[in-house]
Enzyme design. Structure first.
Site, short mmCIF file in Angstrom:
data_model
loop_
_atom_site.label_atom_id
_atom_site.label_comp_id
_atom_site.label_asym_id
_atom_site.label_seq_id
_atom_site.Cartn_x
_atom_site.Cartn_y
_atom_site.Cartn_z
CD GLU A 54 3.46 -12.34 -28.01
OE1 GLU A 54 2.58 -11.69 -28.59
OE2 GLU A 54 4.53 -12.70 -28.58
NE ARG A 193 26.29 1.33 -45.76
CZ ARG A 193 27.45 1.36 -46.41
NH1 ARG A 193 28.31 0.35 -46.28
NH2 ARG A 193 27.74 2.39 -47.19
CD GLU A 291 24.78 4.37 -47.91
OE1 GLU A 291 25.81 4.50 -48.58
OE2 GLU A 291 24.79 4.06 -46.70
#
Length: 350
Positions: A54, A193, A291
């Site tokens: 904003e 990632r 992972e």
């Protein structure tokens, strides 16, 4: 709600997404200011600690007098509290902007409707819920973090056509990754990632693959690395412990912190995943990619501590080896990438 409002809100979402890799732990926010059917200012939140969308959009308006008869569009409720920057709702009130259109309300406790109430009390016409579904989806990790009080959890692994994530390892086998997918797939993986705050592996993956867990094949920021392993299994020569990237180690003994490495002592016999997630929450880590390995991934699945999964199916077979995790869900989306397939899952149970 009008088609015009939707049009400008869509532009807010497009702008907001540009800050994906740099604004965390803040949400992605875009802002568009319209006067008599024309955009007179637009911008987005570009970096954590820097001015919000904003502020940037208002500053982009050359003739500030036009703001009094303008409509400000923003995909997330303007803040009402002092954080790294002053409240955006106060600035909007001070500039006497006539109308404010908001995509969705902010669930963060320090905002949570306060910005809307403040602007309405000042006489501003406020409308909420324009492209609300899309606005919520853009910052899903942010909202899940605050509602569930844990990071947004993405599971990711690669598996062969016959359902294995690794070969059957022998003692004499060299340390390193047994690639299942095409090398080009590393590009989107490293992009993923860069978009999340942290990336996690267990002792098995660290031992067998010795991964770096960085974004070397993408230009984005490296995620914080997380190692989840008992002390006796940790090998000091792992890439994960090379001090090049901030790293958190969750283990079962007290170890002194080192440069860029922070150790946390947890009890592996008492809901260790939950202990770790509680610590990550207090450290404001809002999203993680898990992972591997198979045991670690399955632990998250079995405790229902996950939000989405990305399963990469390579064009290979191993015949035998380490079986892939079991996910009893149907994938929502499927994409082809080179010779591989990417399956996307959402945890619809939470």
């Amino acid at each position: 709600m009008t088609t015009t409002d939707q049009h400008y809100m869509q532009r807010c979402l497009e702008l907001a997404s540009k800050g994906r890799e740099r604004v965390k732990p803040n949400p992605m926010v875009g802002c568009v200011i319209v006067y008599q059917g024309k955009i007179i200012g637009e911008s987005y939140h570009k970096e954590y600690g820097k001015p919000h969308a904003e502020v940037n959009a208002i500053n982009a308006v050359k003739d500030q007098q036009l703001l009094k008869d303008a409509t400000l569009y923003v995909n997330l409720e303007p803040c009402a509290h002092h954080g790294k920057t002053p409240p955006c709702s106060d600035l909007i009130i001070r500039k006497e902007i006539k109308r404010v259109v908001i995509g969705c309300q902010d669930s963060f406790a320090k905002v949570a409707g306060k910005g809307i109430q403040k602007m309405q009390k000042a006489g501003i016409q406020v409308e909420v819920g324009i492209l609300e579904k899309e606005s919520l989806a853009l910052n899903k990790a942010f909202f899940k973090f605050h509602s569930l009080k844990r990071p947004y959890i993405i599971l990711k692994w690669a598996q062969t056509l016959d359902g294995f994530i690794d070969i059957k390892r022998k003692a004499e086998d060299p340390i390193g990754i047994n690639w299942i997918t095409h090398p080009n797939l590393k590009l989107p993986v490293h992009k993923w990632r860069s978009e999340e705050m942290a990336i996690l592996v267990g002792a098995g993956t660290a031992t067998n693959d010795n991964p770096q867990l960085n974004t070397r094949d993408w230009y984005g920021k490296n995620p914080i690395r997380i190692l989840f392993a008992e002390t006796e299994k940790i090998i000091p020569s792992w890439h994960l412990l090379d001090n090049t990237i901030p790293t958190l180690v969750f283990t079962d003994s007290a170890i002194a912190n080192k440069t860029n490495i922070t150790y946390y002592n947890i009890d592996f016999n008492n809901k260790p995943i939950q202990q770790m997630l509680d610590i990550l929450y207090t450290n404001d880590i809002q999203s993680i990619i898990v992972e591997g390995g198979q045991k670690t991934l399955q632990s998250f699945i079995d405790t229902n501590q996950w939000d989405e999964a990305r399963v990469l199916i390579g064009d290979k077979t191993f015949g035998e080896g380490l079986k892939a995790p079991i996910l009893n869900f149907r994938h929502q989306q499927s994409y082809r990438f080179s010779s591989d397939t990417i399956l996307y899952y959402s945890n619809i149970s939470i």
